[in-house]
Design a protein around this motif. Structure first.
Motif, PDB file in Angstrom:
ATOM      1  N   SER A   3      -5.075   8.879   0.604  1.00 19.22           N
ATOM      2  CA  SER A   3      -5.203   8.797  -0.847  1.00 19.22           C
ATOM      3  C   SER A   3      -4.442   7.559  -1.313  1.00 19.22           C
ATOM      4  N   GLY A   4      -3.897   7.609  -2.510  1.00 23.55           N
ATOM      5  CA  GLY A   4      -2.971   6.580  -2.935  1.00 23.55           C
ATOM      6  C   GLY A   4      -3.557   5.411  -3.696  1.00 23.55           C
ATOM      7  N   VAL A   5      -2.651   4.490  -4.042  1.00 21.14           N
ATOM      8  CA  VAL A   5      -2.967   3.242  -4.717  1.00 21.14           C
ATOM      9  C   VAL A   5      -2.655   2.132  -3.726  1.00 21.14           C
TER      10      VAL A   5
ATOM     11  N   LEU B 128     -13.535  -2.148   8.048  1.00 19.09           N
ATOM     12  CA  LEU B 128     -14.046  -1.284   9.127  1.00 19.09           C
ATOM     13  C   LEU B 128     -13.643   0.168   8.891  1.00 19.09           C
ATOM     14  N   LYS B 129     -12.453   0.378   8.343  1.00 23.12           N
ATOM     15  CA  LYS B 129     -12.004   1.745   8.046  1.00 23.12           C
ATOM     16  C   LYS B 129     -12.835   2.351   6.919  1.00 23.12           C
ATOM     17  N   ALA B 130     -13.170   1.532   5.920  1.00 22.69           N
ATOM     18  CA  ALA B 130     -14.017   2.018   4.836  1.00 22.69           C
ATOM     19  C   ALA B 130     -15.418   2.347   5.351  1.00 22.69           C
ATOM     20  N   LYS B 131     -15.919   1.506   6.251  1.00 20.44           N
ATOM     21  CA  LYS B 131     -17.243   1.775   6.837  1.00 20.44           C
ATOM     22  C   LYS B 131     -17.229   3.065   7.661  1.00 20.44           C
ATOM     23  N   LYS B 132     -16.121   3.279   8.392  1.00 21.48           N
ATOM     24  CA  LYS B 132     -16.006   4.508   9.191  1.00 21.48           C
ATOM     25  C   LYS B 132     -16.009   5.734   8.287  1.00 21.48           C
TER      26      LYS B 132
ATOM     27  N   MET C  93       0.833  -1.194   0.000  1.00 24.29           N
ATOM     28  CA  MET C  93       0.000   0.000   0.000  1.00 24.29           C
ATOM     29  C   MET C  93       0.878   1.258   0.000  1.00 24.29           C
ATOM     30  N   THR C  94       0.508   2.237  -0.826  1.00 24.19           N
ATOM     31  CA  THR C  94       1.227   3.508  -0.746  1.00 24.19           C
ATOM     32  C   THR C  94       0.893   4.231   0.547  1.00 24.19           C
ATOM     33  N   ASN C  95      -0.273   3.964   1.104  1.00 23.79           N
ATOM     34  CA  ASN C  95      -0.725   4.646   2.308  1.00 23.79           C
ATOM     35  C   ASN C  95      -0.981   3.646   3.430  1.00 23.79           C
ATOM     36  N   SER C  96      -1.520   4.113   4.544  1.00 29.12           N
ATOM     37  CA  SER C  96      -1.720   3.282   5.725  1.00 29.12           C
ATOM     38  C   SER C  96      -3.183   2.912   5.901  1.00 29.12           C
ATOM     39  N   ILE C  97      -3.411   1.838   6.602  1.00 25.45           N
ATOM     40  CA  ILE C  97      -4.771   1.343   6.803  1.00 25.45           C
ATOM     41  C   ILE C  97      -5.646   2.393   7.487  1.00 25.45           C
ATOM     42  N   ASP C  98      -5.133   3.000   8.550  1.00 25.76           N
ATOM     43  CA  ASP C  98      -5.931   3.989   9.285  1.00 25.76           C
ATOM     44  C   ASP C  98      -6.357   5.161   8.409  1.00 25.76           C
ATOM     45  N   GLU C  99      -5.555   5.481   7.396  1.00 21.94           N
ATOM     46  CA  GLU C  99      -5.858   6.628   6.545  1.00 21.94           C
ATOM     47  C   GLU C  99      -7.116   6.439   5.717  1.00 21.94           C
ATOM     48  N   ILE C 100      -7.507   5.184   5.496  1.00 22.85           N
ATOM     49  CA  ILE C 100      -8.714   4.921   4.703  1.00 22.85           C
ATOM     50  C   ILE C 100      -9.916   5.616   5.336  1.00 22.85           C
TER      51      ILE C 100
END
Length: 527
Positions: free
Chosen positions: A171-173, A30-34, A1-8
């Motif tokens: 953001s990111g891919v 869960l991060k996407a749901k949040k 991941m270019t970014n971190s899980i929490d950032e989602i």
């Protein structure tokens, strides 16, 4: 991941393409749901109406294998309406004009004919992604397991760079890795063309550095074989012996009848695993490995976070940790390996791997660290490409849509796609030995649309026979609206439904990943 899980959770636009996130990555979902609860727009691109699709603001139910047409059409809209990030493109990228020329023909109307997605919807989603403050793209093997899988990823990266949604928070891919240490295995050079930290074997300085560290005269300059290539060459007799660790290709690889043939043709097969898998049953020698709870080490997860794993119990029976087995085998073969501990091995990793250089067991005692971490004072990197790309400018790689290698015809009129179920994992090696999960979800089924079931005279719960050009399996039918007309779906978790007897071994010519997500089949009611 270019970014971190929490950032989602902080994104205001999420494009989830080729990922059944709630079932395959429930914690990440869960991060996407949040984010969704906080007002983010969630767009799900998936041929199936999954739970993730049910949560979405927009479900783009595309035809299997048409991702490039969709992504190029989104880029077409963004360029045509002049809503791309002009500053980012001008200062951080190259070859924009080539991308512009390639996507010019991919109007939403043109893409609608290929993808089945309404042109108006394509325009709305493209605008939403381009104009979002922080947009993230999530994807898994629904993108990569195609003959154009590498080009699918290029198309995703093109879209992110076009809109400047990379190199910043939320953001990111973001490819979501399918197993707990897939990222770590790749980081450690478990690929045919690189050493640790993706240092190419074709570079003279890299070979010299590793040869010196390992006290050998020289190392091969030629990349090795991929898993698929190894099995192909085993089948023709060119590869005589094989050592398989923690993998069950008899169930997980495409055209599994061919896999069995290839493995049986070997002069010598060694399998190192924690259970006697279907692959281990074919081995000349089985080496009993320790589970995660029986060994020390590190895992590197999907967000590049290196974390300590600590032994909870001693290995059961004759099992040993993988590194101990490898060291013993290597020593017996004439190349002594006398590491005292996993910490010693990690120190060597850090000394040879720039992205891991600042990580050590003592630092990991305080918590996980995300690479790249170039020195001991560096905190780790939460997201990549903040000011520059590793190559300097980000390069647009224009790609064209090509159809899947095998499309439906009169003999095999349906598309079969495979994936994961929430309650099981990979080939069921662990999850079908729990005494609980297999009771809750003990039988696999084939999802089939109401329209196709009616045409075939199949009722919910009937046993059906699924046939492709490579084999056949029997499975129970589940008549559902999760899949559209023309598509059937099941998982590869169950040995009793060895679905990879059917799947197509055709490979992406770049990454050599097989096209597991699309093959032509027919379904008939079993007698």
């Amino acid at each position: 991941m270019t970014n971190s899980i929490d950032e989602i959770a902080g994104a205001d636009f999420i494009l989830a393409i080729g990922t059944n996130t709630t079932e395959s990555h429930p914690i990440i979902s869960l991060k996407a749901k949040k984010a969704r609860r906080s007002g983010a727009t969630l767009v799900v691109v998936d041929p199936r109406r999954t739970e993730m699709a049910e949560l979405a603001n927009v479900h783009m139910q595309l035809k299997s294998g048409s991702d490039i047409a969709l992504l190029n059409a989104m880029a077409n809209v963004i360029i045509e309406e002049e809503i791309w990030n002009k500053d980012f493109v001008a200062n951080r990228t190259e070859d924009f004009e080539a991308l512009k020329a390639t996507v010019a023909k991919y109007t939403p109307e043109y893409a609608e004919k290929i993808t089945g997605i309404n042109a108006k919807t394509i325009r709305e989603v493209a605008r939403g992604y381009a104009q979002a403050k922080n947009a993230t793209i999530l994807y898994t093997m629904g993108i990569t397991q195609h003959i154009c899988g590498t080009h699918n990823v290029f198309a995703v990266a093109n879209l992110a760079m076009l809109c400047g949604h990379i190199g910043k928070e939320s953001s990111g891919v973001n490819p979501l890795r399918g197993q707990n240490n897939v990222q770590g295995a790749c980081d450690m050079g478990a690929l045919p063309n690189v050493y640790t930290g993706y240092q190419a074997v074709t570079v003279d300085d890299n070979r010299a550095k590793f040869a010196k560290a390992w006290n050998v005269a020289e190392l091969p300059a030629q990349p090795g074989l991929t898993v698929g290539d190894m099995l192909d060459k085993a089948g023709t007799g060119e590869v005589k012996g094989m050592y398989i660790m923690g993998e069950n290709p008899v169930l997980s690889d495409p055209d599994s009848n061919h896999v069995v043939h290839a493995l049986k043709k070997l002069d010598f097969l060694v399998v190192q695993d924690i259970f006697l898998t279907e692959t281990a049953a074919l081995a000349d020698v089985v080496l009993p490995a320790a589970s995660f709870a029986e060994k020390d080490g590190t895992f590197s997860n999907t967000e590049r976070r290196v974390q300590r794993v600590r032994k909870a119990i001693d290995p059961v029976g004759n099992a040993r940790a993988d590194w101990q087995i490898i060291c013993a085998v290597s020593t017996a073969m004439g190349y002594p390996m006398h590491y005292a501990s996993t910490a010693d091995i990690f120190d060597e990793i850090a000394s040879l791997t720039p992205s891991y250089a600042g990580i050590s067991y003592s630092r990991l005692e305080q918590g996980g660290i995300q690479w790249p971490c170039p020195n001991a004072d560096h905190p780790g990197t939460t997201y990549l490409h903040k000011d520059t790309f590793s190559r300097g400018l980000g390069k647009f790689n224009p790609v064209e849509y090509i159809p899947p290698a095998e499309i439906p015809d009169t003999e095999y009129p349906l598309v079969l796609s495979t994936g994961r179920r929430h309650f099981h994992y990979h080939t069921g090696t662990m999850t079908q030995r729990t005494g609980a999960l297999e009771l809750h979800y003990g039988t696999e089924y084939l999802e089939i649309s109401q329209a196709d079931a009616a045409t075939l005279g199949v009722a919910d719960g009937d046993n059906v026979r699924v046939l492709s050009r490579r084999g056949q399996v029997e499975v129970m039918a589940r008549v559902t609206d999760v899949v559209p007309k023309g598509l059937v779906f099941t998982s590869f978790h169950f040995p009793a439904v060895a679905i990879n007897k059917l799947t197509n071994p055709a490979k992406d010519p770049v990454a050599k990943i097989p096209e597991l997500k699309v093959c032509a089949v027919k379904v008939e009611k079993a007698c």
